[in-house]
Design an enzyme around this catalytic site. Structure first.
Site, PDB file in Angstrom:
ATOM      1  N   HIS A 138      20.877  18.639 -40.478  1.00  0.00           N
ATOM      2  CA  HIS A 138      19.558  18.105 -40.148  1.00  0.00           C
ATOM      3  C   HIS A 138      18.874  19.028 -39.148  1.00  0.00           C
ATOM      4  O   HIS A 138      19.402  19.263 -38.063  1.00  0.00           O
ATOM      5  CB  HIS A 138      19.691  16.695 -39.552  1.00  0.00           C
ATOM      6  N   PHE A 193      22.957  18.778 -34.906  1.00  0.00           N
ATOM      7  CA  PHE A 193      24.426  18.743 -34.793  1.00  0.00           C
ATOM      8  C   PHE A 193      25.085  17.912 -35.895  1.00  0.00           C
ATOM      9  O   PHE A 193      26.053  17.201 -35.645  1.00  0.00           O
ATOM     10  CB  PHE A 193      24.867  18.221 -33.413  1.00  0.00           C
ATOM     11  N   HIS A 194      24.611  18.061 -37.146  1.00  0.00           N
ATOM     12  CA  HIS A 194      25.160  17.279 -38.249  1.00  0.00           C
ATOM     13  C   HIS A 194      25.621  18.156 -39.419  1.00  0.00           C
ATOM     14  O   HIS A 194      25.305  17.853 -40.575  1.00  0.00           O
ATOM     15  CB  HIS A 194      24.113  16.283 -38.766  1.00  0.00           C
ATOM     16  N   PRO A 195      26.390  19.224 -39.217  1.00  0.00           N
ATOM     17  CA  PRO A 195      26.814  20.043 -40.359  1.00  0.00           C
ATOM     18  C   PRO A 195      27.818  19.310 -41.236  1.00  0.00           C
ATOM     19  O   PRO A 195      28.754  18.679 -40.740  1.00  0.00           O
ATOM     20  CB  PRO A 195      27.437  21.275 -39.693  1.00  0.00           C
TER      21      PRO A 195
END
Length: 536
Positions: free
Chosen positions: A294, A469-471
């Site tokens: 994101h 911070f959503h890999p």
């Protein structure tokens, strides 16, 4: 040195801690949990507002950076990831969001039996100890504490009022019957303290004689006998060790390092492995591909009243006051962290469910987690929920100790650029609402230098967009031959090896990714216990 276990889990993060607890629960199996970082001793981990301290703390953070991003002005984007027991659940923003039920229906339609909404909902309920009690949507017997924001904030209430003006309803539960709307988050906290997976799952299990937890233990290579995983090589405080497995090796190192460990162990694209000097075990070109994240777009406003967290942190009296609030009542900014509220909205004309998410914080800083501004400020952070852009993560060398090359390829899809423009427009409309007029005195960023044309708004996104911070997605689950793992998360073509973490997600959930990753840990523990039932 060498030892043998039934299961070895590489990575003590959002999924790894769950697996360590569930697999050791009934005492049948001997389990080893390996974590490259330290124990979660650092006090800032446990205080919710300590998020700002751990964001750049080398002791608990891998501190990755991407390669230069073509659509973001060749900037290298900072990617914090947890390097500590609890992984990123020990340094994240503490937000309890599951995503939309259609995310999981989509996973099922992609050929992943066992991952529909009806399949995963019981595990979302199972993981929760929600202060609101048990219901059709929530649980109150699970390990992970979920709490309400302990004190409503005047500014956040005004934001809710402004969204209502724009026709968006108040939503008291984003994990309830519907996701659309505006309201307060629920947090992964317990009595004003962070409830990471290390707190929720490892602490109750730590005394079990069949569970062994090794910190400062970084996996360097998977060991094979033919096409079967038989163990893992790792460095324990710099010294080489091996752990052998009787049953299965589980890689739970996260969307960045799980694909890297597979690649340096010989599972990946043959041409890439040849370039970095790794002998090929199995040609599986999608390892490290399908990366999704994101993109965070942060608009910031100066606030006309001294009611923000910036003000609390600017003076000794303010710091003393919020410390006292926390000590006496477990309330105030110290108990909340950064973001208090959310808005799930639709900006595309044909959207059938929310396509953007806002995070609202009563704090502003030039970088997420950095020093707050010296004035009263607030941040409207917005991201596209289901981006079409895809990137990759590739081992840079044959050594797992070298940080991998990260290529997110943000905004590479035209549709993502259009959603970003519409999201910024919506944020500005919200800021101009009547409810917010008494509070917002000036737009600091984008500011007057960026107009309202599509070109100006896209320039702002390219200048300032960064990760939220959503890999996910780099060891994709699927029924097709190209998928890295099958629907039970077994690595295709390899025996005795599973990947269980956010990397297996075929598509990114519509929201924050921590709770879905905990669910993946719970769901997969169930698979493992079923598959090894009667074989103790």
């Amino acid at each position: 040195m060498q030892s043998t276990f039934d299961f070895v889990i590489v990575g003590a993060g959002s999924a790894g801690c769950v697996l360590a607890n569930r697999l050791s629960e009934d005492g049948r199996f001997r389990v080893l949990l390996l974590e490259a970082g330290a124990r979660d001793w650092l006090p800032w981990i446990h205080l919710p507002i300590g998020y700002g301290k751990t964001m750049f703390h080398r002791q608990v953070n891998w501190q990755f950076h991407t390669e230069p991003e073509p659509e973001l002005g060749q900037r290298r984007i900072y990617w914090p990831r947890g390097k500590v027991l609890g992984g990123s659940s020990s340094i994240n923003g503490l937000l309890s969001i599951r995503g939309h039920r259609d995310d999981y229906e989509h996973w099922h339609r992609l050929g992943n039996p066992g991952w529909s909404w009806d399949d995963v909902r019981p595990f979302f309920i199972r993981l929760e100890n929600n202060v609101r009690g048990a219901s059709a949507f929530h649980g109150d017997q699970g390990p992970l504490s979920i709490s309400d924001v302990p004190q409503h904030h005047e500014l956040m209430d005004a934001i809710i009022g402004g969204a209502n003006e724009l026709g968006m309803a108040t939503n008291a539960d984003f994990n309830g019957p519907q996701q659309d709307g505006v309201g307060y988050f629920q947090l992964t906290t317990r009595k004003g303290l962070r409830c990471s997976t290390a707190v929720a799952y490892l602490r109750p299990a730590r005394g079990r004689s069949n569970l062994h937890i090794s910190t400062h233990a970084q996996a360097t290579r998977i060991l094979f006998a033919g096409q079967r995983a038989i163990g893992v090589e790792y460095l324990l405080k710099g010294q080489p060790h091996q752990a052998r497995v009787r049953r299965e090796l589980i890689i739970a190192a996260g969307a960045v390092q799980s694909p890297q460990l597979l690649q340096v162990s010989g599972i990946g694209d043959a041409a890439h492995l040849a370039r970095i000097g790794v002998p090929l075990l199995q040609h599986r070109p999608e390892v490290g591909r399908n990366l999704q994240d994101h993109l965070q777009i942060r608009l910031m406003y100066k606030v006309s009243k001294p009611i923000t967290t910036n003000d609390d942190l600017r003076s000794l009296w303010g710091k003393a006051r919020i410390a006292l609030q926390w000590l006496l009542w477990r309330r105030g900014p110290l108990a909340i962290g950064i973001n208090q509220g959310a808005l799930f909205a639709r900006v595309q004309p044909d959207a059938t469910r929310p396509d953007v998410q806002f995070h609202f914080g009563t704090l502003s800083a030039d970088l997420a987690g950095a020093e707050p501004h010296p004035w009263s400020g607030t941040t409207f952070s917005v991201c596209q929920l289901r981006p079409l852009s895809r990137g990759s993560i590739l081992a840079r060398s044959a050594s797992a100790l070298d940080a991998p090359a990260i290529f997110p390829n943000y905004l590479s899809a035209e549709a993502d650029r259009q959603v970003a423009i519409a999201a910024v427009r919506l944020a500005r409309r919200l800021a101009r609402s009547k409810a917010l007029q008494p509070y917002l005195s000036e737009e600091y960023r984008p500011g007057p230098g960026y107009g309202d044309s599509d070109e100006a708004l896209l320039a702002f996104v390219r200048d300032y967009g960064a990760t939220i911070f959503h890999p996910v997605g780099t060891c994709r689950m699927g029924s097709d031959p190209a998928a890295v793992v099958d629907s039970r998360l077994r690595v295709r073509g390899i025996q005795g090896l599973r990947v269980i973490d956010a990397s297996i997600m075929p598509t990114i959930p519509s929201g924050n990714t921590h709770i879905p990753t905990v669910m993946i840990g719970e769901r997969s523990a169930d698979f493992l216990l079923q598959d090894h039932k009667g074989n103790a």
